[in-house]
Design a protein around this motif. Structure first.
Motif, PDB file in Angstrom:
ATOM      1  N   ASP A   1      26.251 -26.102 -16.242  1.00  0.00           N
ATOM      2  CA  ASP A   1      25.741 -24.754 -15.881  1.00  0.00           C
ATOM      3  C   ASP A   1      24.951 -23.923 -16.351  1.00  0.00           C
ATOM      4  O   ASP A   1      24.467 -22.620 -15.672  1.00  0.00           O
ATOM      5  CB  ASP A   1      27.255 -24.187 -16.243  1.00  0.00           C
ATOM      6  N   ARG A   2      23.851 -24.148 -16.937  1.00  0.00           N
ATOM      7  CA  ARG A   2      23.380 -23.765 -17.732  1.00  0.00           C
ATOM      8  C   ARG A   2      22.167 -24.473 -17.702  1.00  0.00           C
ATOM      9  O   ARG A   2      21.171 -24.645 -19.061  1.00  0.00           O
ATOM     10  CB  ARG A   2      23.491 -22.805 -19.165  1.00  0.00           C
ATOM     11  N   PRO A   3      20.554 -23.895 -16.716  1.00  0.00           N
ATOM     12  CA  PRO A   3      19.726 -24.705 -16.397  1.00  0.00           C
ATOM     13  C   PRO A   3      18.586 -24.631 -17.982  1.00  0.00           C
ATOM     14  O   PRO A   3      17.176 -24.242 -17.687  1.00  0.00           O
ATOM     15  CB  PRO A   3      19.154 -24.641 -15.679  1.00  0.00           C
ATOM     16  N   VAL A   4      19.237 -24.157 -19.313  1.00  0.00           N
ATOM     17  CA  VAL A   4      17.557 -23.560 -20.139  1.00  0.00           C
ATOM     18  C   VAL A   4      17.440 -24.526 -20.973  1.00  0.00           C
ATOM     19  O   VAL A   4      18.377 -25.931 -21.140  1.00  0.00           O
ATOM     20  CB  VAL A   4      19.126 -22.551 -21.217  1.00  0.00           C
ATOM     21  N   PRO A   5      16.847 -24.468 -21.282  1.00  0.00           N
ATOM     22  CA  PRO A   5      15.621 -26.245 -21.872  1.00  0.00           C
ATOM     23  C   PRO A   5      16.004 -25.824 -23.484  1.00  0.00           C
ATOM     24  O   PRO A   5      16.229 -25.033 -23.882  1.00  0.00           O
ATOM     25  CB  PRO A   5      14.189 -25.799 -21.406  1.00  0.00           C
ATOM     26  N   GLY A   6      16.323 -27.820 -23.521  1.00  0.00           N
ATOM     27  CA  GLY A   6      16.610 -27.419 -24.231  1.00  0.00           C
ATOM     28  C   GLY A   6      17.653 -28.475 -24.691  1.00  0.00           C
ATOM     29  O   GLY A   6      18.227 -29.011 -23.754  1.00  0.00           O
ATOM     30  N   GLU A   7      17.899 -29.913 -26.100  1.00  0.00           N
ATOM     31  CA  GLU A   7      18.525 -30.311 -26.168  1.00  0.00           C
ATOM     32  C   GLU A   7      19.685 -30.007 -27.001  1.00  0.00           C
ATOM     33  O   GLU A   7      19.464 -29.414 -27.670  1.00  0.00           O
ATOM     34  CB  GLU A   7      17.914 -32.119 -26.460  1.00  0.00           C
ATOM     35  N   TYR A   8      20.822 -30.865 -26.234  1.00  0.00           N
ATOM     36  CA  TYR A   8      22.168 -30.934 -27.272  1.00  0.00           C
ATOM     37  C   TYR A   8      22.534 -31.979 -28.096  1.00  0.00           C
ATOM     38  O   TYR A   8      22.565 -32.404 -27.612  1.00  0.00           O
ATOM     39  CB  TYR A   8      23.286 -29.860 -26.392  1.00  0.00           C
TER      40      TYR A   8
ATOM     41  N   ARG B   1      13.032 -27.279 -26.427  1.00  0.00           N
ATOM     42  CA  ARG B   1      12.078 -28.017 -26.083  1.00  0.00           C
ATOM     43  C   ARG B   1      10.553 -27.374 -26.548  1.00  0.00           C
ATOM     44  O   ARG B   1       9.735 -28.635 -27.070  1.00  0.00           O
ATOM     45  CB  ARG B   1      11.842 -28.134 -24.358  1.00  0.00           C
ATOM     46  N   VAL B   2      10.204 -25.870 -26.454  1.00  0.00           N
ATOM     47  CA  VAL B   2       9.151 -26.071 -27.054  1.00  0.00           C
ATOM     48  C   VAL B   2       8.566 -25.625 -28.485  1.00  0.00           C
ATOM     49  O   VAL B   2       7.470 -26.636 -28.904  1.00  0.00           O
ATOM     50  CB  VAL B   2       8.294 -24.249 -26.433  1.00  0.00           C
ATOM     51  N   LEU B   3       8.877 -25.295 -29.477  1.00  0.00           N
ATOM     52  CA  LEU B   3       9.164 -25.083 -30.869  1.00  0.00           C
ATOM     53  C   LEU B   3      10.128 -26.053 -31.558  1.00  0.00           C
ATOM     54  O   LEU B   3       9.788 -25.946 -32.772  1.00  0.00           O
ATOM     55  CB  LEU B   3       8.961 -23.559 -31.341  1.00  0.00           C
ATOM     56  N   HIS B   4      10.681 -26.608 -30.722  1.00  0.00           N
ATOM     57  CA  HIS B   4      11.568 -27.739 -31.006  1.00  0.00           C
ATOM     58  C   HIS B   4      12.554 -27.139 -33.073  1.00  0.00           C
ATOM     59  O   HIS B   4      13.033 -27.196 -34.072  1.00  0.00           O
ATOM     60  CB  HIS B   4      11.101 -28.805 -31.684  1.00  0.00           C
ATOM     61  N   ARG B   5      12.884 -25.561 -32.812  1.00  0.00           N
ATOM     62  CA  ARG B   5      14.141 -24.591 -33.421  1.00  0.00           C
ATOM     63  C   ARG B   5      15.289 -25.276 -33.211  1.00  0.00           C
ATOM     64  O   ARG B   5      15.885 -25.353 -31.788  1.00  0.00           O
ATOM     65  CB  ARG B   5      13.153 -23.703 -33.413  1.00  0.00           C
ATOM     66  N   LEU B   6      15.948 -25.548 -34.055  1.00  0.00           N
ATOM     67  CA  LEU B   6      17.049 -25.826 -34.021  1.00  0.00           C
ATOM     68  C   LEU B   6      17.784 -24.152 -34.283  1.00  0.00           C
ATOM     69  O   LEU B   6      18.265 -23.703 -34.913  1.00  0.00           O
ATOM     70  CB  LEU B   6      18.312 -26.733 -35.886  1.00  0.00           C
ATOM     71  N   ARG B   7      19.505 -24.626 -33.145  1.00  0.00           N
ATOM     72  CA  ARG B   7      19.943 -23.260 -34.084  1.00  0.00           C
ATOM     73  C   ARG B   7      21.712 -24.168 -33.723  1.00  0.00           C
ATOM     74  O   ARG B   7      22.186 -25.274 -32.978  1.00  0.00           O
ATOM     75  CB  ARG B   7      19.781 -21.901 -32.619  1.00  0.00           C
ATOM     76  N   LEU B   8      22.689 -23.052 -33.823  1.00  0.00           N
ATOM     77  CA  LEU B   8      23.925 -23.247 -33.485  1.00  0.00           C
ATOM     78  C   LEU B   8      24.491 -22.440 -32.364  1.00  0.00           C
ATOM     79  O   LEU B   8      24.341 -21.590 -31.697  1.00  0.00           O
ATOM     80  CB  LEU B   8      24.685 -23.527 -34.653  1.00  0.00           C
ATOM     81  N   HIS B   9      24.996 -23.899 -31.396  1.00  0.00           N
ATOM     82  CA  HIS B   9      25.271 -23.166 -30.441  1.00  0.00           C
ATOM     83  C   HIS B   9      26.692 -23.102 -30.954  1.00  0.00           C
ATOM     84  O   HIS B   9      27.224 -21.941 -29.747  1.00  0.00           O
ATOM     85  CB  HIS B   9      24.995 -24.545 -28.916  1.00  0.00           C
ATOM     86  N   LEU B  10      27.919 -23.964 -31.143  1.00  0.00           N
ATOM     87  CA  LEU B  10      28.856 -23.806 -30.661  1.00  0.00           C
ATOM     88  C   LEU B  10      29.772 -24.491 -32.373  1.00  0.00           C
ATOM     89  O   LEU B  10      29.392 -25.693 -32.343  1.00  0.00           O
ATOM     90  CB  LEU B  10      29.784 -24.632 -29.742  1.00  0.00           C
ATOM     91  N   ASN B  11      30.231 -23.853 -32.800  1.00  0.00           N
ATOM     92  CA  ASN B  11      30.405 -24.147 -34.299  1.00  0.00           C
ATOM     93  C   ASN B  11      32.820 -23.321 -34.095  1.00  0.00           C
ATOM     94  O   ASN B  11      32.937 -22.078 -34.074  1.00  0.00           O
ATOM     95  CB  ASN B  11      30.615 -23.486 -35.683  1.00  0.00           C
ATOM     96  N   SER B  12      33.435 -24.331 -33.592  1.00  0.00           N
ATOM     97  CA  SER B  12      34.892 -24.280 -33.123  1.00  0.00           C
ATOM     98  C   SER B  12      35.894 -24.866 -34.013  1.00  0.00           C
ATOM     99  O   SER B  12      36.103 -26.628 -34.035  1.00  0.00           O
ATOM    100  CB  SER B  12      35.664 -23.561 -31.818  1.00  0.00           C
ATOM    101  N   GLU B  13      37.271 -24.273 -34.232  1.00  0.00           N
ATOM    102  CA  GLU B  13      37.845 -25.641 -35.182  1.00  0.00           C
ATOM    103  C   GLU B  13      38.432 -26.526 -33.347  1.00  0.00           C
ATOM    104  O   GLU B  13      38.511 -25.408 -32.703  1.00  0.00           O
ATOM    105  CB  GLU B  13      39.427 -24.475 -35.304  1.00  0.00           C
ATOM    106  N   LEU B  14      39.019 -27.202 -33.945  1.00  0.00           N
ATOM    107  CA  LEU B  14      39.770 -27.256 -32.169  1.00  0.00           C
ATOM    108  C   LEU B  14      41.042 -26.311 -32.085  1.00  0.00           C
ATOM    109  O   LEU B  14      41.574 -26.487 -30.782  1.00  0.00           O
ATOM    110  CB  LEU B  14      40.686 -29.286 -32.561  1.00  0.00           C
TER     111      LEU B  14
END
Length: 157
Positions: free
Chosen positions: A49-56, A72-85
């Motif tokens: 649903d979101r064609p934002v560049p980057g790998e998940y 993709r460009v700078l290869h920076r990591l970020r937390l996208h989702l962190n949730s208890e089930l």
């Protein structure tokens, strides 16, 4: 070696992830997941649903769902989702052996609907992914409440 490490490394190898990838994402996963939590699934995924560049990279344990993103460009990591089930609601997944892929969708506690597509290497692996997701989301102990579906709703049991 703790439970998380003993289960994460084989799951990452099963997903075919390079050691460099695992090493880069490990500090984020370590901050989010307890040492006693066993890994169910590690997989690369995309967001349809979101064609934002980057790998998940998706990590599913018996207690948490954690998704990281690498730009993709700078290869920076970020937390996208962190949730208890237990904080996720309306969790669905649709295996499609024709693609082969599984689409996983869940509503986070903030009300945002998250969708991820996990690509499989072959059609048989789709059913394996389906079984792993079922292990995490379907097969809960009796009496374990799920989060209410909407405002004012009662928890289901």
């Amino acid at each position: 070696m703790d439970v998380f490490s003993r289960t994460f490394l084989p799951a990452a190898a099963e997903a075919g992830l390079a050691v460099q990838t695992v090493s880069r994402h490990m500090p984020i996963f370590r901050r989010c997941v307890g040492s006693g939590d066993a890994t169910i699934l590690v997989a690369r995924c995309s967001r349809p649903d979101r064609p934002v560049p980057g790998e998940y990279l998706l990590l599913l344990t018996h207690r948490r769902l954690v998704v990281t993103q690498q730009t993709r460009v700078l290869h920076r990591l970020r937390l996208h989702l962190n949730s208890e089930l237990r904080e996720l609601s309306h969790v669905t997944w649709n295996p499609d052996p024709r693609l082969p892929a599984v689409e996983l969708a869940a509503t986070a506690i903030d009300g945002i609907r998250e969708r991820f597509v996990i690509r499989a290497h072959h059609p048989k692996q789709v059913w394996h992914l389906d079984a792993l997701l079922g292990q995490a989301f379907r097969l809960r102990p009796p009496g374990t409440p799920t989060r209410p579906a909407g405002p004012g709703a009662e928890p289901t049991r």
